[in-house]
Scaffold this motif. Sequence first.
Motif, PDB file in Angstrom:
ATOM      1  N   GLY A 281       0.786  -1.218   0.000  1.00 29.90           N
ATOM      2  CA  GLY A 281       0.000   0.000   0.000  1.00 29.90           C
ATOM      3  C   GLY A 281       0.821   1.273   0.000  1.00 29.90           C
ATOM      4  N   LYS A 282       1.874   1.321   0.816  1.00 31.08           N
ATOM      5  CA  LYS A 282       2.699   2.522   0.887  1.00 31.08           C
ATOM      6  C   LYS A 282       3.418   2.766  -0.437  1.00 31.08           C
ATOM      7  CE  LYS A 282       3.550   2.274   5.873  1.00 31.08           C
ATOM      8  NZ  LYS A 282       2.820   3.507   6.223  1.00 31.08           N
ATOM      9  N   GLU A 283       3.834   1.701  -1.090  1.00 28.61           N
ATOM     10  CA  GLU A 283       4.542   1.839  -2.356  1.00 28.61           C
ATOM     11  C   GLU A 283       3.650   2.462  -3.425  1.00 28.61           C
ATOM     12  OE1 GLU A 283       6.530  -1.686  -3.688  1.00 28.61           O
ATOM     13  OE2 GLU A 283       7.018  -2.305  -1.656  1.00 28.61           O
ATOM     14  N   TYR A 284       2.389   2.109  -3.436  1.00 24.44           N
ATOM     15  CA  TYR A 284       1.485   2.651  -4.452  1.00 24.44           C
ATOM     16  C   TYR A 284       1.352   4.168  -4.326  1.00 24.44           C
ATOM     17  CZ  TYR A 284       0.041  -2.245  -5.013  1.00 24.44           C
ATOM     18  OH  TYR A 284       0.016  -3.590  -5.220  1.00 24.44           O
ATOM     19  N   LEU A 285       1.297   4.667  -3.089  1.00 22.63           N
ATOM     20  CA  LEU A 285       1.049   6.094  -2.890  1.00 22.63           C
ATOM     21  C   LEU A 285       2.239   6.970  -3.254  1.00 22.63           C
ATOM     22  CD1 LEU A 285      -1.078   6.391   0.373  1.00 22.63           C
ATOM     23  CD2 LEU A 285      -1.818   6.185  -1.992  1.00 22.63           C
ATOM     24  N   ILE A 286       3.441   6.424  -3.220  1.00 18.49           N
ATOM     25  CA  ILE A 286       4.608   7.250  -3.525  1.00 18.49           C
ATOM     26  C   ILE A 286       4.989   7.184  -5.006  1.00 18.49           C
ATOM     27  CG2 ILE A 286       5.512   7.017  -1.177  1.00 18.49           C
ATOM     28  CD1 ILE A 286       7.539   5.016  -2.246  1.00 18.49           C
ATOM     29  N   LEU A 287       4.251   6.414  -5.791  1.00 13.73           N
ATOM     30  CA  LEU A 287       4.516   6.362  -7.220  1.00 13.73           C
ATOM     31  C   LEU A 287       4.165   7.690  -7.884  1.00 13.73           C
ATOM     32  CD1 LEU A 287       3.029   2.838  -8.133  1.00 13.73           C
ATOM     33  CD2 LEU A 287       5.451   3.432  -7.917  1.00 13.73           C
ATOM     34  N   SER A 288       4.902   8.040  -8.929  1.00 18.02           N
ATOM     35  CA  SER A 288       4.538   9.211  -9.719  1.00 18.02           C
ATOM     36  C   SER A 288       3.271   8.900 -10.507  1.00 18.02           C
ATOM     37  CB  SER A 288       5.672   9.564 -10.685  1.00 18.02           C
ATOM     38  OG  SER A 288       5.821   8.544 -11.669  1.00 18.02           O
ATOM     39  N   ASP A 289       2.649   9.926 -11.074  1.00 14.94           N
ATOM     40  CA  ASP A 289       1.440   9.703 -11.876  1.00 14.94           C
ATOM     41  C   ASP A 289       1.713   8.742 -13.020  1.00 14.94           C
ATOM     42  OD1 ASP A 289       0.069  11.387 -10.230  1.00 14.94           O
ATOM     43  OD2 ASP A 289      -0.054  13.064 -11.646  1.00 14.94           O
ATOM     44  N   GLU A 290       2.857   8.893 -13.671  1.00 15.85           N
ATOM     45  CA  GLU A 290       3.192   8.035 -14.803  1.00 15.85           C
ATOM     46  C   GLU A 290       3.383   6.590 -14.353  1.00 15.85           C
ATOM     47  OE1 GLU A 290       4.665  10.900 -14.061  1.00 15.85           O
ATOM     48  OE2 GLU A 290       3.851  12.138 -15.685  1.00 15.85           O
ATOM     49  N   GLU A 291       4.058   6.395 -13.222  1.00 16.11           N
ATOM     50  CA  GLU A 291       4.284   5.039 -12.719  1.00 16.11           C
ATOM     51  C   GLU A 291       2.978   4.391 -12.293  1.00 16.11           C
ATOM     52  OE1 GLU A 291       8.790   5.507 -10.839  1.00 16.11           O
ATOM     53  OE2 GLU A 291       7.044   6.181  -9.682  1.00 16.11           O
ATOM     54  N   LEU A 292       2.108   5.159 -11.653  1.00 11.50           N
ATOM     55  CA  LEU A 292       0.826   4.608 -11.229  1.00 11.50           C
ATOM     56  C   LEU A 292      -0.045   4.273 -12.434  1.00 11.50           C
ATOM     57  CD1 LEU A 292      -0.988   3.828  -8.891  1.00 11.50           C
ATOM     58  CD2 LEU A 292      -1.789   6.188  -8.756  1.00 11.50           C
ATOM     59  N   MET A 293       0.001   5.118 -13.462  1.00 12.45           N
ATOM     60  CA  MET A 293      -0.774   4.851 -14.672  1.00 12.45           C
ATOM     61  C   MET A 293      -0.328   3.557 -15.341  1.00 12.45           C
ATOM     62  SD  MET A 293      -3.354   6.713 -15.473  1.00 12.45           S
ATOM     63  CE  MET A 293      -3.481   6.094 -17.154  1.00 12.45           C
TER      64      MET A 293
END
Length: 237
Positions: free
Chosen positions: A62-74
């Motif tokens: 969960g913590k890893e998902y929130l610190i991703l950039s917009d591009e990485e999360l996309m």
Amino acid sequence: MATTNMLWKSAKILSIPVPIASNGRWGRIGCTFRIHQFEGSFFSNSLRSNCSSSSAISVWKGKEYLILSDEELMRQCEMDTFKASGPGGQHRNKRESAVRLKHIPTGITAQAVEDRSQHKNRASALARLRAQLALKVRNPVNLEDYSPPPELLQILPLKSTIRPPGCGPQIGPNNSKFLPGMQSLLDLIYTLDGSISDTAKYIGLTTGAVSRLILSDDSLRMAVNDIRISKGMKPLK
């Protein structure tokens, strides 16, 4: 015909994907699997599944998902565009500007339909997805040597006895940095089986102060109440 029926029955028993359409999509009994066709080939990393229940949550990233950039999360999402229905002007339904995002690792979805710009709707859907990840994805907490993480300390009121002087002003729900702190608070409450009094002891606040913090944001309140109800406790009001 007999051979076809035998293959179909075998597929049901073994849960092997079987063709259900001629447009490059495949289906599986009991689940929805889709393999997207790209330049004439099938890629295993395009496999999408929604077999798990909507209440299932991930417990380790969960913590890893929130610190991703917009591009990485996309890159972790599947995006669909569609025509939004309802009021909004004569041009609203003429273009597929509405956006729906599905976060593949967790199955969590978010969408935005209110703008005529697909780009703006994508940004709104991504922001909503981040909020949903904070609310629904839990991280393990070790209570034996627990020390509140910096993101949690930032959302605590100044009266907290464990909040260091150099932590700065309290971050509220309207600040994007509130999400990681909210997630950490929910992680602790979940680990403590929904107990507000026990949570208060770990973060240096009174029970009433913790309740007021939770009630300051409707999404946080509902997430806490979901935890409490699942543990057979009364919801906060």
